[in-house]
Design an enzyme around this catalytic site. Structure first.
Site, short mmCIF file in Angstrom:
data_model
loop_
_atom_site.label_atom_id
_atom_site.label_comp_id
_atom_site.label_asym_id
_atom_site.label_seq_id
_atom_site.Cartn_x
_atom_site.Cartn_y
_atom_site.Cartn_z
N LYS A 22 0.83 -1.22 0.00
CA LYS A 22 0.00 0.00 0.00
C LYS A 22 0.86 1.26 0.00
O LYS A 22 0.66 2.16 -0.82
CB LYS A 22 -0.91 0.01 1.24
CG LYS A 22 -1.57 1.35 1.52
CD LYS A 22 -2.49 1.31 2.72
CE LYS A 22 -1.98 1.86 4.00
NZ LYS A 22 -1.75 3.28 4.15
N ASN A 23 1.79 1.33 0.94
CA ASN A 23 2.50 2.61 1.11
C ASN A 23 3.53 2.86 0.00
O ASN A 23 4.02 3.99 -0.13
CB ASN A 23 3.10 2.71 2.52
CG ASN A 23 2.00 2.91 3.56
OD1 ASN A 23 0.86 3.26 3.21
ND2 ASN A 23 2.31 2.67 4.82
N CYS A 117 -5.19 8.40 9.26
CA CYS A 117 -5.59 7.78 10.51
C CYS A 117 -5.28 8.74 11.64
O CYS A 117 -4.30 9.47 11.59
CB CYS A 117 -4.77 6.50 10.75
SG CYS A 117 -5.24 5.11 9.74
N ARG A 122 -0.06 14.99 13.10
CA ARG A 122 0.63 14.51 11.90
C ARG A 122 1.04 15.70 11.04
O ARG A 122 0.50 15.93 9.95
CB ARG A 122 -0.26 13.53 11.11
CG ARG A 122 -0.62 12.30 11.90
CD ARG A 122 -1.33 11.24 11.09
NE ARG A 122 -0.45 10.57 10.16
CZ ARG A 122 -0.82 9.51 9.41
NH1 ARG A 122 -2.03 9.04 9.52
NH2 ARG A 122 0.03 8.96 8.58
N ASP A 307 3.55 0.34 12.08
CA ASP A 307 2.32 -0.16 11.45
C ASP A 307 2.03 -1.62 11.82
O ASP A 307 1.03 -2.19 11.37
CB ASP A 307 2.38 0.01 9.92
CG ASP A 307 2.37 1.48 9.53
OD1 ASP A 307 1.99 2.31 10.37
OD2 ASP A 307 2.75 1.79 8.38
N ARG A 399 -9.17 -0.28 3.62
CA ARG A 399 -8.27 0.70 3.02
C ARG A 399 -6.91 0.08 2.72
O ARG A 399 -6.20 0.54 1.84
CB ARG A 399 -8.02 1.86 3.98
CG ARG A 399 -9.14 2.86 4.07
CD ARG A 399 -8.72 4.02 4.95
NE ARG A 399 -7.28 4.21 4.82
CZ ARG A 399 -6.42 4.21 5.83
NH1 ARG A 399 -6.84 4.06 7.05
NH2 ARG A 399 -5.15 4.37 5.61
N1 EPU Z 1 6.64 14.17 11.33
C1 EPU Z 1 6.78 15.50 11.62
N2 EPU Z 1 6.83 16.39 10.58
C2 EPU Z 1 6.73 15.99 9.28
C3 EPU Z 1 6.58 14.63 8.99
C4 EPU Z 1 6.53 13.72 10.03
O1 EPU Z 1 6.86 15.90 12.78
O2 EPU Z 1 6.79 16.86 8.39
C5 EPU Z 1 6.61 13.18 12.42
C6 EPU Z 1 5.25 12.50 12.55
O3 EPU Z 1 4.36 13.26 13.33
C7 EPU Z 1 5.63 11.17 13.15
C8 EPU Z 1 7.01 10.88 12.54
O4 EPU Z 1 7.52 12.14 12.11
O5 EPU Z 1 5.77 11.31 14.53
C9 EPU Z 1 7.01 9.93 11.36
O6 EPU Z 1 6.05 10.31 10.38
P1 EPU Z 1 6.18 9.93 8.84
O7 EPU Z 1 6.29 11.17 8.06
O8 EPU Z 1 7.26 8.89 8.69
O9 EPU Z 1 4.76 9.25 8.57
P2 EPU Z 1 3.83 9.41 7.29
O10 EPU Z 1 4.69 9.56 6.07
O11 EPU Z 1 2.79 10.42 7.53
C10 EPU Z 1 3.79 6.89 6.67
C11 EPU Z 1 2.74 5.84 6.48
C12 EPU Z 1 2.16 5.44 7.83
C13 EPU Z 1 3.30 4.98 8.75
C14 EPU Z 1 4.41 6.03 8.82
C15 EPU Z 1 5.63 5.58 9.61
C16 EPU Z 1 1.84 6.34 4.31
C17 EPU Z 1 0.71 6.85 3.52
N3 EPU Z 1 1.68 6.35 5.63
O12 EPU Z 1 3.13 8.00 7.25
O13 EPU Z 1 1.32 4.34 7.56
O14 EPU Z 1 2.80 4.74 10.05
O15 EPU Z 1 4.84 6.40 7.50
O16 EPU Z 1 6.18 4.43 9.04
O17 EPU Z 1 2.86 5.90 3.78
C18 EPU Z 1 -0.45 2.86 7.87
O18 EPU Z 1 -0.14 2.33 6.79
O19 EPU Z 1 -1.28 2.35 8.68
C19 EPU Z 1 0.16 4.13 8.25
C20 EPU Z 1 -0.33 4.94 9.18
#
Ligand code: EPU
Length: 432
Positions: A22-23, A117, A122, A307, A399
Site C-alpha cells: 500500500k504505502n 488515521c 501529523r 504499522d 483501506r
Molecule cells: N513528522 C513531523 N513532521 C513531518 C513529517 C513527520 O513531525 O513533516 C513526524 C510525525 O508526526 C511522526 C514521525 O515524524 O511522529 C514519522 O512520520 P512519517 O512522516 O514517517 O509518517 P507518514 O509519512 O505520515 C507513513 C505511512 C504510515 C506509517 C508512517 C511511519 C503512508 C501513507 N503512511 O506515514 O502508515 O505509520 O509512515 O512508518 O505511507 C499505515 O499504513 O497504517 C500508516 C499509518
C-alpha cells in the site's frame, strides 16, 4: 452497516498470497505525474486507498486504464492542471505526495491538507521545509496548500530532515527528480517503499542514488519516459498474517514476500516462541499458539514497524508473562486498547508505553475498528479468542488489506461479512 463476524479459536493452515505494498503504491501512483508516456504499474493492491489515489489522478486528467486485476496503465502526459480536487484528497494521507509530484512537474501545486488515521499530531513541516529549501514558496490559504517554485522550476539543494519521515523523504524525492541540479536528503527514511519509489523513478529515467540509506542523492533530469514497473510486496500485510498465525496456532506459508523486509517482525515473533522459516519469496510460520512475553519498541526501518504495533499487541495479550510495548513513532497509537480490554486483555497505557499482562485467552466481543492497523489487530484478537466477535467500521481495514476475508477463510478462519441495517452513521473520514 457492514461487519466482520468471526468465530475464534480455529488454528490457521495453508497458504496466503501477499499483495503489493500500500504505502509504495500510494507514492508510485502520484509519481507517474512526472512521467511522459504510459506507466504500466503491476502488483497494484486492490484496496480503497489505491482506488482513491487513482480517482484523484483521473480527476486531474490522467488516462487510467485497468489492464488486469493487479495492473494499471497510467498516462499523465496530457495533464495541465496542478490543482487537486478537494473532496477526495482530504480522505487520504498520501495525497501529500501530489504536492511534490505536481511541484516537480509544473513548478506549482494546489493540494488540500491530507487526511489520515488519527495517530496524534501529523504535521508536514518537514515536507514544506524541503520544498522551501528547493526554492518554493509554500503557504496555506483558502483551505489549500499552495506551493510555487520561485524560478518556475525547483533547484537542487541539501535538505536535512529534523526527524526520520517516510512521507517527507518520498515527497522531496518526487520534487527533486525533475529539479535543476543535485538534491541531497540527509537523515532520510529507509523503509522498503522508499527504495521502491526510487527504483520506479530510476526505471523511468531518474538519477537517484542511496535510497535505503540515510543519505539520498537525486540529480535532476529533464524528463522521465514511460515503462513498466512492479510494486514490492506489502511488508505490513505479510506481518499481519504472521501475527495472526502466531496467535491462533497453525502453519501457514505466506508467499510473494521479500523475507529480508520481514526480519524485524520475524525476530520478535521468534522471541515469542514462533517458528519461522525463510524461503526465497515466502516465509513459513508455525506456531502452537503458546506465546512467551517480550518487549517491543517501534522505530523507523529497519526497526520494528509502527504499522505492526497493534497487531503485535494482540499477540502480546496472549503471551505468558508481562510485556512492555513502546510506540516510538506516533503520539497516539493506543486507541484500540479499550476494545482489547472488552475481550479480557490486561493492558495499562502510560503515554507511549503499554504494559501488557498476558492472559490465558481472550473472549469474543463487539468491537469497533478505529483505524487501519488497529482494525487488523482486532481481527487477529478475534481469530484467537474464544467465542464470537463482531467488528464494525471495517472500511478502515479495507483501506489497506486486499480481500482479507477470502484470504483468511482460505486458511481456515471462520470469518464472514454481515450486512445489517445502519446502527450508526459511518461519518469517519478515510485515512492513510
Ligand atoms: N513528522 C513531523 N513532521 C513531518 C513529517 C513527520 O513531525 O513533516 C513526524 C510525525 O508526526 C511522526 C514521525 O515524524 O511522529 C514519522 O512520520 P512519517 O512522516 O514517517 O509518517 P507518514 O509519512 O505520515 C507513513 C505511512 C504510515 C506509517 C508512517 C511511519 C503512508 C501513507 N503512511 O506515514 O502508515 O505509520 O509512515 O512508518 O505511507 C499505515 O499504513 O497504517 C500508516 C499509518
Amino acid at each position: 452497516m457492514t461487519k466482520y463476524v468471526i468465530n475464534g479459536g480455529k488454528p490457521l493452515y495453508g497458504t496466503v498470497p501477499i499483495s503489493g505494498a500500500k504505502n509504495a503504491a500510494v507514492a508510485i501512483i502520484p509519481a507517474t505525474l512526472l512521467v511522459d508516456g504510459v506507466c504500466r504499474i503491476e502488483n497494484i493492491p486492490q484496496i480503497s486507498d489505491v482506488t482513491l489515489i487513482l480517482n484523484i489522478l483521473q480527476e486531474l486528467g490522467a488516462d487510467v486504464r485497468t489492464v488486469d486485476r493487479t495492473t494499471v496503465d497510467i498516462d499523465c502526459t496530457h495533464i495541465h492542471n496542478a490543482k487537486v480536487p478537494d473532496e477526495l484528497a482530504r480522505k487520504i494521507r498520501a495525497s501529500y505526495y501530489l504536492i511534490g509530484a505536481l511541484l516537480g512537474r509544473f513548478g506549482s501545486a494546489q493540494v488540500p491538507p491530507p487526511g489520515g488515521c488519527d495517530l496524534g499530531a501529523r504535521p508536514i513541516d518537514q515536507h514544506i521545509k524541503g520544498f522551501a529549501a528547493m526554492g518554493a514558496d509554500v503557504d496555506v490559504r483558502g483551505g489549500y496548500i499552495h506551493a510555487k517554485a520561485r524560478n518556475g522550476r525547483l533547484t537542487g539543494t541539501q535538505v536535512y530532515m529534523d526527524m526520520v519521515s517516510v512521507g517527507a523523504t518520498m515527497n522531496v524525492m518526487l520534487a527533486a527528480t525533475l529539479a535543476n541540479g543535485l538534491t541531497i536528503i540527509e537523515n532520510a527514511a529507509k523503509e522498503p517503499h522508499i527504495v521502491d519509489l526510487a527504483n520506479f523513478l530510476n526505471s523511468m529515467g531518474a538519477d537517484i542514488m542511496g535510497a535505503g540509506t540515510d543519505v539520498i542523492k537525486i540529480r535532476g533530469v529533464d524528463r522521465l519516459v514511460g515503462g513498466a514497473y512492479s510494486i514490492i510486496p506489502d511488508q505490513i500485510e505479510a506481518g499481519t498474517y504472521m501475527a495472526a498465525v502466531s496467535a491462533t496456532g497453525g502453519e501457514v506459508l505466506i508467499k510473494n514476500v521479500i523475507p529480508k523486509h520481514l526480519e524485524c517482525i520475524t525476530a520478535k515473533l521468534e522471541e515469542m516462541g514462533v517458528e519461522i522459516e525463510d524461503r526465497d519469496d515466502a516465509v513459513l510460520v508455525r506456531s502452537n499458539g503458546k506465546l512467551t512475553r517480550t518487549n517491543v519498541k517501534t522505530l523507523p526501518y529497519p526497526g520494528f514497524p509502527t504499522d505492526m504495533q497493534p497487531q503485535i499487541a494482540a499477540d502480546l495479550c496472549l503471551a505468558q508473562g508481562t510485556s512492555v510495548l513502546t510506540e516510538g513513532v506516533w503520539d497516539n497509537r493506543y486507541r484500540y486498547v479499550d476494545e482489547f480490554r472488552r475481550m479480557g486483555a490486561q493492558i495499562q497505557v502510560d503515554g507511549k508505553v503499554a504494559v501488557i499482562e498476558g492472559v490465558e485467552h481472550l473472549t469474543g466481543a463487539k468491537l469497533r475498528a478505529c483505524d487501519l492497523r488497529a482494525g487488523a489487530a482486532m481481527v487477529i484478537a478475534a481469530l484467537a479468542a474464544h467465542g464470537t466477535s463482531e467488528i464494525s467500521n471495517i472500511h478502515h481495514i479495507e483501506r489497506g488489506y486486499e480481500d482479507i476475508v477470502r484470504k483468511l477463510s482460505n486458511i481456515g478462519a471462520d470469518i464472514r461479512v454481515v450486512v445489517t441495517p445502519d446502527e450508526d452513521q459511518q461519518t469517519e473520514a478515510n485515512a492513510g
